[in-house]
Design an enzyme around this catalytic site. Sequence first.
Site, mmCIF file in Angstrom:
data_model
loop_
_atom_site.group_PDB
_atom_site.id
_atom_site.type_symbol
_atom_site.label_atom_id
_atom_site.label_comp_id
_atom_site.label_asym_id
_atom_site.label_seq_id
_atom_site.Cartn_x
_atom_site.Cartn_y
_atom_site.Cartn_z
ATOM 1 N N GLU A 90 -1.997 7.446 3.820
ATOM 2 C CA GLU A 90 -1.951 8.051 5.143
ATOM 3 C C GLU A 90 -1.527 9.515 5.086
ATOM 4 O O GLU A 90 -0.745 9.922 4.229
ATOM 5 C CB GLU A 90 -1.004 7.259 6.056
ATOM 6 C CG GLU A 90 -1.522 5.857 6.351
ATOM 7 C CD GLU A 90 -0.646 5.054 7.300
ATOM 8 O OE1 GLU A 90 -1.212 4.225 8.033
ATOM 9 O OE2 GLU A 90 0.579 5.243 7.295
ATOM 10 N N CYS A 116 1.291 16.652 7.264
ATOM 11 C CA CYS A 116 2.174 15.869 6.397
ATOM 12 C C CYS A 116 1.292 15.150 5.382
ATOM 13 O O CYS A 116 0.477 14.299 5.734
ATOM 14 C CB CYS A 116 2.978 14.870 7.219
ATOM 15 S SG CYS A 116 4.107 13.847 6.240
ATOM 16 N N CYS A 123 5.160 4.018 -3.251
ATOM 17 C CA CYS A 123 6.275 4.831 -3.737
ATOM 18 C C CYS A 123 7.148 4.003 -4.671
ATOM 19 O O CYS A 123 7.349 2.804 -4.452
ATOM 20 C CB CYS A 123 7.106 5.341 -2.556
ATOM 21 S SG CYS A 123 8.423 6.489 -3.012
ATOM 22 N N CYS A 127 13.518 3.330 -1.250
ATOM 23 C CA CYS A 127 14.542 3.551 -0.220
ATOM 24 C C CYS A 127 14.557 2.367 0.747
ATOM 25 O O CYS A 127 13.512 1.935 1.231
ATOM 26 C CB CYS A 127 14.263 4.841 0.538
ATOM 27 S SG CYS A 127 14.273 6.323 -0.494
ATOM 28 N N CYS A 130 12.960 2.808 4.333
ATOM 29 C CA CYS A 130 11.608 3.360 4.423
ATOM 30 C C CYS A 130 10.545 2.271 4.335
ATOM 31 O O CYS A 130 10.537 1.455 3.404
ATOM 32 C CB CYS A 130 11.405 4.377 3.298
ATOM 33 S SG CYS A 130 9.778 5.162 3.321
ATOM 34 N N GLY A 173 5.024 8.470 -0.881
ATOM 35 C CA GLY A 173 5.313 8.779 -2.269
ATOM 36 C C GLY A 173 6.403 9.825 -2.455
ATOM 37 O O GLY A 173 6.807 10.514 -1.519
ATOM 38 N N GLU A 174 6.883 9.913 -3.688
ATOM 39 C CA GLU A 174 7.857 10.923 -4.112
ATOM 40 C C GLU A 174 7.085 12.039 -4.812
ATOM 41 O O GLU A 174 6.562 11.843 -5.915
ATOM 42 C CB GLU A 174 8.889 10.292 -5.054
ATOM 43 C CG GLU A 174 9.705 11.256 -5.894
ATOM 44 C CD GLU A 174 10.468 12.280 -5.089
ATOM 45 O OE1 GLU A 174 10.210 13.492 -5.300
ATOM 46 O OE2 GLU A 174 11.304 11.887 -4.250
ATOM 47 N N SER A 205 9.289 17.919 -0.295
ATOM 48 C CA SER A 205 10.442 17.087 0.032
ATOM 49 C C SER A 205 10.665 16.070 -1.083
ATOM 50 O O SER A 205 9.728 15.407 -1.520
ATOM 51 C CB SER A 205 10.207 16.346 1.354
ATOM 52 O OG SER A 205 11.297 15.504 1.657
ATOM 53 N N SER A 228 16.120 15.084 0.582
ATOM 54 C CA SER A 228 16.435 13.931 1.422
ATOM 55 C C SER A 228 17.802 13.393 0.993
ATOM 56 O O SER A 228 17.900 12.576 0.077
ATOM 57 C CB SER A 228 15.357 12.848 1.268
ATOM 58 O OG SER A 228 14.107 13.326 1.729
ATOM 59 N N LEU A 229 18.845 13.875 1.645
ATOM 60 C CA LEU A 229 20.217 13.548 1.238
ATOM 61 C C LEU A 229 20.683 12.229 1.854
ATOM 62 O O LEU A 229 21.031 11.286 1.153
ATOM 63 C CB LEU A 229 21.145 14.700 1.625
ATOM 64 C CG LEU A 229 22.556 14.653 1.065
ATOM 65 C CD1 LEU A 229 22.541 14.701 -0.462
ATOM 66 C CD2 LEU A 229 23.398 15.803 1.634
ATOM 67 N N HIS A 230 20.762 12.193 3.168
ATOM 68 C CA HIS A 230 20.986 10.976 3.962
ATOM 69 C C HIS A 230 22.384 10.360 3.856
ATOM 70 O O HIS A 230 22.706 9.436 4.616
ATOM 71 C CB HIS A 230 19.949 9.897 3.637
ATOM 72 C CG HIS A 230 18.541 10.350 3.749
ATOM 73 N ND1 HIS A 230 18.118 11.306 4.655
ATOM 74 C CD2 HIS A 230 17.421 9.994 3.053
ATOM 75 C CE1 HIS A 230 16.811 11.512 4.517
ATOM 76 N NE2 HIS A 230 16.369 10.744 3.556
ATOM 77 N N ASN A 304 13.963 5.848 12.457
ATOM 78 C CA ASN A 304 12.890 5.257 13.244
ATOM 79 C C ASN A 304 12.725 3.786 12.873
ATOM 80 O O ASN A 304 12.260 3.472 11.777
ATOM 81 C CB ASN A 304 11.581 6.011 13.001
ATOM 82 C CG ASN A 304 11.665 7.446 13.470
ATOM 83 O OD1 ASN A 304 12.040 7.698 14.606
ATOM 84 N ND2 ASN A 304 11.349 8.394 12.598
ATOM 85 N N CYS A 347 8.887 9.805 10.425
ATOM 86 C CA CYS A 347 9.541 9.764 9.119
ATOM 87 C C CYS A 347 9.888 8.339 8.702
ATOM 88 O O CYS A 347 10.515 7.595 9.449
ATOM 89 C CB CYS A 347 10.811 10.621 9.179
ATOM 90 S SG CYS A 347 11.754 10.653 7.648
#
Length: 358
Positions: A90, A116, A123, A127, A130, A173-174, A205, A228-230, A304, A347
């Site tokens: 996507e 995007c 991936c 996470c 995700c 993906g990363e 990112s 992407s710390l989070h 989300n 996201c």
Amino acid sequence: MAVTKPSLYDFTQKELMDQIKPSFRVKQIFGWLYHQYAQDFDAMKNIPKVLKEELAQKYVVNPLTIANKEESSDGTIKYLLRMQDGKTMEAVWLKMKDTQHDNNGVVIQEAKYTICVSTQVGCKVGCTFCLTAKGGFTRNLTAGEIVAQVVTLKNDNDHKHNRKINIVYMGMGEPLDNLDNLAQAIEIFKEDEGLCIGAKRQTVSTSGLSNKIDKLGEMDLGVHIAISLHAVDDELRTELIPMNKAHNINSIIEAVKRFPIDTRKRVMFEYLVIKNKNDDLGSAKKLIKLLTDIKAKVNLIYFNPYPGTPYDRPSKADMVAFADYLIKHGLLCTIRDSKGIDISAACGQLKEKIEGEE
């Protein structure tokens, strides 16, 4: 098994000149690819038939087809794109600002858009917040498949080649797990006779592969980087991003300090805010301390929700209080609007769809 061919989008202009003779034909082909958005060789009217036939035996033009698209109430469009091997991924067309007119109705500012882009099918990072991770990892995208996402979406939205656009490598993906193909795509986007999307309009990112942040820095491609710390402690971050065991917060911060950035710019730290997990002012205080020696900007992102997730979306009041605390203590901060949430394009919501899946 499907027969696949390399795409013309896989190559820089110089690389194509090494493969296609005479070289002036490559400039013509580049124009058809990136200015006219030609989808096949037949569309390239000033290319000799014999050369087109030779090229068609070795290459494809666009390796992607649009399998499905969904439009959000906010103008966001999510695309399901199918590749030559039948796999899908996507990409998202994001409207960032509306067209502005003066009092006489004359356009003074065109609408601004961001694409995007995905770099993998699935991936590896895993996470826990995700949706993309739930499908596991299938394969890396080629440079051409990365580039073709931008061309396909620009073409579908009648966005002329010379209109400015931003690219964020924040899809499936990363990106740093596919570093070679990512770097190739970045260079192809920058081509003056192609789409001419400068490095300053491209943001990579990463979930924090500290060793590959260093490798990206050594390439000195000029792109922006977003981390992407989070979380502000390794215990929570390992829960959210299991690979934090190998790439902990300290290693990421040190890699960021080594990363070459434009002195006028800041390193973006993305902080996914999850209710009762990392939305308290104690976390905000730790975040300020963590980023003290970095020219940083924090992008707060609402979590989300999706079916089956154990996490909840924070309240607007807590989100605003968190942001206000950071700003009051000197840390530049914004709250990102969740675009495309009604079509699962926001996201953490992108996922390769299985044929027939709703």
